[in-house]
Design an enzyme around this catalytic site. Structure first.
Site, PDB file in Angstrom:
ATOM      1  CE  LYS A   1      -3.909   1.949   2.610  1.00 16.21           C
ATOM      2  NZ  LYS A   1      -4.795   1.810   3.782  1.00 16.21           N
TER       3      LYS A   1
ATOM      4  CB  SER B   1      -8.252   3.496   2.727  1.00 22.07           C
ATOM      5  OG  SER B   1      -7.388   2.959   3.704  1.00 22.07           O
TER       6      SER B   1
ATOM      7  CB  SER C   1      -8.393   0.727   5.714  1.00 20.64           C
ATOM      8  OG  SER C   1      -9.144   1.868   5.451  1.00 20.64           O
TER       9      SER C   1
HETATM   10  N1  GLN Z   1     -13.300   3.936   6.048  1.00 22.09           N
HETATM   11  C1  GLN Z   1     -12.797   4.468   7.273  1.00 22.09           C
HETATM   12  C2  GLN Z   1     -12.458   5.920   7.080  1.00 22.09           C
HETATM   13  O1  GLN Z   1     -12.783   6.440   6.087  1.00 22.09           O
HETATM   14  C3  GLN Z   1     -11.608   3.688   7.715  1.00 22.09           C
HETATM   15  C4  GLN Z   1     -10.405   4.002   6.936  1.00 22.09           C
HETATM   16  C5  GLN Z   1      -9.193   3.246   7.395  1.00 22.09           C
HETATM   17  O2  GLN Z   1      -9.287   2.244   8.087  1.00 22.09           O
HETATM   18  N2  GLN Z   1      -8.048   3.761   7.035  1.00 22.09           N
HETATM   19  O3  GLN Z   1     -11.884   6.547   7.910  1.00 22.09           O
END
Ligand code: GLN
Length: 487
Positions: free
Chosen positions: A79, A154, A178
């Site tokens: 990532k 994400s 995420s």
């Molecule tokens: N979808 C969640 C957010 O938008 C979690 C994102 C994540 O775990 N980085 O914050």
């Protein structure tokens, strides 16, 4: 079998038996990327030169008859939030375009010591803010199971790349879901370790009290292999915990007899997709058939999780992202009249809409007069949630829930409604707020052939038990063996 579709342990066996070289495997992966990434759009950057260099090194060791470790010569994806020395790291944000870290994050260092091959950097929601990878500043990643669907987020690039066989396995990060939610959307395995299990040195910070790095893999055994490699104390990260790391491969027992599994009544939320509910209930029945002791439990503060997450995560993000001002990292706009204009114009141009929304929200909840009402209150509720889990874990060994309330939604479906988007993480967020570990594994498909994920939560540092439950489920089902056709 195509080389690109192998797991870590399968490819390792072939390397050791000298049936395949790491160079051949790496070539096969780049061929696959060439073939499908124009549609999936998982990668932001490919690093062929470094990859082949590493692969050849491992191949030479094999020729010399040296013993190799279980990640040596295995092509992985990363990532693009993990700092890689000499390789651009953008967090999928225009503000970090051109930023080349001068050091490797600890997880990268550990994987390099184990001689893994890095294929490139994977797309994500900008600064990991999102659940669909549509917030990337560069491109939208598509779900390999249906290109009109989102891959989750994400870590959508990581999950899509694993599902599409564009890498053998990948690393993602998880602040509110995420790793697990994209793993569920793409039909692969994703584990968020206990807070403190894996060093975050060299992970670009989003919300420091929540962020963790973890594996996204094709099966549970690969997940254990990567956990062995990345876990452990690191003096460079004051939040990493100095406790012994068990050998997670030894946890892979096909046995759940007598294990107590809790089913929280609060997780059957309104708006849950009936096919998700059905698959998860069937998964619970299978555990029961295999001898697990299923119990209903209550986590009474669950309903506040999303609300308090969006106070705590945005507050921490607003402070972490203050450092991007055009001075030290990446983008600096041209033609400014004074320093203040350089700061403000760089931030205005460099950050996307969702990141700006969060910085504004986070600044607001931390501001004088509101701090007590929002941030402090949220921290207090967080403590109550922790107590909920502590009590539950006195009665059960693991907790089973859906990973997400629906399968992957359509590209564009929720972009105009951030609140709807935030609700996709309703099942994953409590895990980050309380610091416990959780894994998502494939547990079914809906009528449109979209994958469904099962979440298993564990006690702090109870990753071994999670892997054992997940492995038992996997070895008694074949959901993990299905592949998207990508045609
Ligand atoms: N979808 C969640 C957010 O938008 C979690 C994102 C994540 O775990 N980085 O914050």
């Amino acid at each position: 079998m195509d080389l690109h579709s192998l797991t870590i342990h399968q490819l390792h066996d072939l390397l050791v038996r000298k049936e395949v070289t790491s160079r051949e495997a790496t070539e096969a992966l780049y061929r696959r990327i060439n073939e499908v990434d124009a549609h999936v759009k998982a990668y932001l950057l490919l690093t062929q030169k470094e990859a082949f260099h590493q692969a050849d090194q491992v191949d030479r060791q094999i020729v010399r008859g040296e013993e190799i470790g279980d990640l040596a010569g295995i092509p992985l994806g990363l990532k693009d939030i993990l700092c890689t020395k000499g390789i651009q790291t953008t967090c999928a944000s225009k503000i970090l375009e051109g930023y080349i870290p001068f050091y490797d994050g600890t997880v990268i260092k550990k994987l390099k010591e184990r001689e893994a091959v890095f294929l490139g950097k994977l797309n994500m929601d900008e600064f990991a803010m999102g659940s669909s990878t549509e917030n990337s500043g560069f491109q939208i990643t598509h779900n390999p199971w249906n290109l009109e669907r989102i891959p989750g987020g994400s870590s959508g690039g990581s999950a899509a790349a694993v599902a599409a066989d564009e890498c053998i396995a990948a690393l993602g990060t998880d602040t509110g879901g995420s790793i697990r939610q994209p793993a569920a959307c793409c039909g692969v395995v994703g584990l968020k370790p206990t807070y403190g299990r894996v060093s975050r040195y060299g992970l670009v910070a989003f919300a420091s009290s929540l962020d963790q790095i973890g594996p996204i893999t094709k099966d549970v055994e690969d997940c254990a292999i990567l956990m062995n490699a990345i876990s452990g104390y690191d003096p460079h990260d004051s939040t990493s915990v100095n406790t012994e790391v068990p050998n997670y491969k030894e946890s892979l027992k096909k046995e759940v007899k007598g294990i107590r599994i809790g089913i929280p009544e609060e997780y059957w939320v309104e708006g849950m997709d009936p096919e998700v509910e059905k698959s998860v209930k069937e998964a619970i029945d299978l555990f029961k058939k295999l001898g697990a002791d299923i119990q209903s439990i209550s986590l009474p503060h669950t309903e506040y999780a999303v609300a308090i997450y969006y106070i705590i995560a945005t507050a921490e993000a607003s402070s972490n992202l203050a450092r991007y001002d055009g001075v030290k990292y990446g983008l600096r706009i041209k033609g400014y009249r004074d320093l203040m204009e350089m700061y403000t114009q760089t931030r205005a141009k460099g950050f996307g809409k969702e990141v700006k929304r969060r910085i504004i929200l986070g600044t607001y909840v931390l501001s004088a007069g509101y701090y007590e009402a929002y941030y402090r209150k949220a921290s207090q509720v967080r403590t109550l949630m922790r107590k909920d889990f502590e009590e539950a874990f006195q009665r059960v060994d693991v907790i089973v829930t859906p990973t997400a309330p629906t399968p992957a939604f359509r590209v564009g479906e929720k972009t105009e409604n951030p609140l709807q988007m935030y609700l996709s993480d309703i099942h994953t967020i409590p895990v980050n707020l309380t610091g416990i570990p959780a894994i998502s594994i494939p547990c079914g498909f809906n009528h449109e052939n979209l994958p469904i994920g099962l979440q298993i939560m564990g006690k702090p540092f109870g990753e071994g038990m999670l892997l054992r439950a997940a492995y038992t489920f996997e070895q008694n089902t074949d959901f993990h063996l299905k592949k998207p056709s990508l045609t």
